[in-house]
Design an enzyme around this catalytic site. Structure first.
Site, PDB file in Angstrom:
ATOM      1  N   GLY A 282      -4.175  -8.103   7.746  1.00 21.04           N
ATOM      2  CA  GLY A 282      -3.696  -7.543   6.488  1.00 21.04           C
ATOM      3  C   GLY A 282      -2.311  -6.944   6.662  1.00 21.04           C
ATOM      4  O   GLY A 282      -1.502  -7.467   7.421  1.00 21.04           O
ATOM      5  N   LEU A 283      -2.058  -5.856   5.976  1.00 22.19           N
ATOM      6  CA  LEU A 283      -0.763  -5.192   5.999  1.00 22.19           C
ATOM      7  C   LEU A 283       0.360  -6.139   5.593  1.00 22.19           C
ATOM      8  O   LEU A 283       1.429  -6.125   6.174  1.00 22.19           O
ATOM      9  CB  LEU A 283      -0.453  -4.621   7.394  1.00 22.19           C
ATOM     10  CG  LEU A 283      -1.281  -3.425   7.856  1.00 22.19           C
ATOM     11  CD1 LEU A 283      -0.747  -2.913   9.180  1.00 22.19           C
ATOM     12  CD2 LEU A 283      -1.258  -2.322   6.831  1.00 22.19           C
ATOM     13  N   CYS A 284       0.061  -7.022   4.637  1.00 17.80           N
ATOM     14  CA  CYS A 284       1.152  -7.876   4.191  1.00 17.80           C
ATOM     15  C   CYS A 284       1.185  -7.939   2.662  1.00 17.80           C
ATOM     16  O   CYS A 284       1.371  -8.995   2.075  1.00 17.80           O
ATOM     17  CB  CYS A 284       1.061  -9.261   4.821  1.00 17.80           C
ATOM     18  SG  CYS A 284      -0.579  -9.940   4.852  1.00 17.80           S
ATOM     19  N   GLY A 285       0.981  -6.803   2.047  1.00 20.42           N
ATOM     20  CA  GLY A 285       1.137  -6.709   0.598  1.00 20.42           C
ATOM     21  C   GLY A 285       0.141  -7.573  -0.136  1.00 20.42           C
ATOM     22  O   GLY A 285      -1.018  -7.693   0.252  1.00 20.42           O
TER      23      GLY A 285
ATOM     24  N   TYR B 163      -0.035 -10.710  -0.309  1.00 16.28           N
ATOM     25  CA  TYR B 163      -0.013 -12.076   0.208  1.00 16.28           C
ATOM     26  C   TYR B 163      -1.338 -12.818  -0.015  1.00 16.28           C
ATOM     27  O   TYR B 163      -1.381 -13.884  -0.608  1.00 16.28           O
ATOM     28  CB  TYR B 163       0.324 -12.019   1.701  1.00 16.28           C
ATOM     29  CG  TYR B 163       0.335 -13.349   2.407  1.00 16.28           C
ATOM     30  CD1 TYR B 163       1.431 -14.188   2.316  1.00 16.28           C
ATOM     31  CD2 TYR B 163      -0.744 -13.758   3.178  1.00 16.28           C
ATOM     32  CE1 TYR B 163       1.453 -15.396   2.978  1.00 16.28           C
ATOM     33  CE2 TYR B 163      -0.731 -14.971   3.837  1.00 16.28           C
ATOM     34  CZ  TYR B 163       0.371 -15.784   3.739  1.00 16.28           C
ATOM     35  OH  TYR B 163       0.378 -16.981   4.393  1.00 16.28           O
TER      36      TYR B 163
END
Lengths: 288, 133
Positions: free
Chosen positions: A85-88, A90
């Site tokens: 994760g940690l990709c908005g 996406y």
């Protein structure tokens, strides 16, 4: 006084978060560059292949199953998501689009099957009870062709075996580092018009060994696989671009929060000092 | 001696791109030698070594299946995987060989795949040997 300590603690915690996000941001930027380079170096293979197929397909009125559209009864989807994760937005954007598309096109879950790359998509889709046929997770950040060859050739061979009549790729297309667009692209049956469009110059009159049909039968699945691979490269570049954007704004937000908290802390400190002074003054007055 | 351009391309990168004098490899219908001005030809390749001659020296490149496209002045090999002798991970190939042999001996798993894996491993090992000489 306790509020002061609490604020101090919060500042420290936000500072730590900020360290993480800004490191993540830099890592994503470096990986994005690498992913773009990889996508670039994957291009000659696909181009060359298209060139050969072009000259192949021109020679014959080929009836290879991969070039012919059949009436559609069942559809295959290959979805490319990320592992982490940690990709908005996406993954969320992609999955939302996928669900919308599936709802529009199909009446029941028997009408399609899904192939999933990436843990995020897999957990989500299998939890929701979508028919996931096969999946790959834990890909490296710069995946090799070997990593996805199996799922790609499986997706392609199911089409050849007529287990479904068309195959879509669903992934985030890389437009530029700030824009990624979720797309669903049909790759099978191959669009012969699409192939011809790319044609440049006169093609040589090839000899084929053992025969034209056999060569075509060998090369078309490879071509479809290479399409899957280049989509994956695109998706990886998008992932890092999305991560970079998300981490940049997280870092900005953290900075802003720290500023606010520092201001609050100073106010609290000042209030405490003022209170102390007035207590001392009041005490001195009482003695007089 | 006249020359032709040889490109070996995989989905990941261009492995080899040089002017060469002669190419010897194994196509669908058997071994094939290509000199400059060869007639245009397209053929699938076996899992094999591509032998390249140039300035009296011979180089080998391990190719794991793919295509050969020949034009009079240019030869392109589209391979799923291709390695120069120096790039081959000998240990990994040895392991793959042992694994494939075990599978074939015990008749477990997909026999065709094990067979292919064995061939790829043997091919890599064979090509890797040319480096030491």
């Amino acid at each position: 006084m306790s509020t002061m300590r609490e604020i101090k603690r919060r500042i420290r915690s936000v500072e730590n978060t900020k360290k993480i996000t800004s490191a993540q941001k830099m890592v994503a930027a470096a990986k994005l560059r690498r992913a773009q380079e990889a996508a670039e170096s994957a291009r000659p293979y696909a181009e060359k292949m298209r060139e050969v197929i072009n000259s192949l397909a021109q020679g014959t009125k080929s009836n290879h199953p991969m070039l012919v559209s059949r009436p559609i009864q069942k559809t295959g989807y290959l979805i490319i998501t990320s592992d982490r994760g940690l990709c908005g937005g996406y993954n969320a954007n992609l999955l939302r689009m996928l669900e919308k598309v599936l709802k529009e096109r199909h009446q029941s879950k028997d009408d399609y099957v899904l192939f999933v790359i990436g843990r995020k998509g897999l957990t989500y889709l299998s939890k929701k009870g979508y028919p996931v046929l096969s999946s790959v997770t834990g890909l490296s950040d710069s995946p090799s062709f070997g990593d996805i060859k199996e799922i790609a050739s499986q997706a392609v061979s199911y089409f050849e075996q007529e287990k479904y009549d068309e195959l879509y790729l669903v992934y985030n297309q890389f437009i530029n580092p700030v824009v990624q667009r979720p797309v669903d692209k049909r790759i099978l049956p191959l669009d012969s018009k699409e192939l011809e469009k790319e044609k440049k110059g006169p093609s040589a009159a090839y000899e084929f060994e053992p025969s034209q049909e056999e060569v075509l039968a060998e090369i078309l699945p490879r071509y479809a696989e290479s399409l899957v691979y280049s989509a994956l490269m695109d998706a990886k570049a998008s992932e890092f671009a999305a991560k970079m954007t998300a981490m940049t704004s997280a870092t900005d937000n953290a900075t802003e929060l720290i500023e606010q908290l520092t201001l609050e802390y100073n106010k609290a400190r000042q209030a405490a000092i003022t209170q102390e002074i007035s207590e001392i003054v009041a005490g001195a007055n009482a003695l007089q | 001696m006249s020359r032709m351009q040889l490109d070996i391309v995989t989905p990941e990168k261009i492995v080899y791109s040089k002017e060469v004098e002669m190419i010897i490899t194994r196509a669908a219908n058997g071994d094939i030698g290509i000199l400059p001005q060869h007639a245009p030809l397209v053929s699938p390749l076996k899992i094999t070594a591509v032998r390249v001659k140039k300035d009296g020296e011979e180089e080998q490149i391990a190719v794991s299946g793919g295509f050969l496209e020949v034009r009079p002045d240019k030869v392109t090999i589209l391979a799923q995987a291709a390695e120069l002798p120096g790039e081959i991970d000998v240990e990994r190939a040895e392991r793959a060989k042992a694994r494939a042999e075990e599978r074939l001996a015990n008749k477990e798993g997909d026999q065709i795949r094990a067979e292919m894996a064995l061939r790829r491993a043997l091919n890599r090992l064979e090509v890797a040997k040319t480096l030491k000489k």
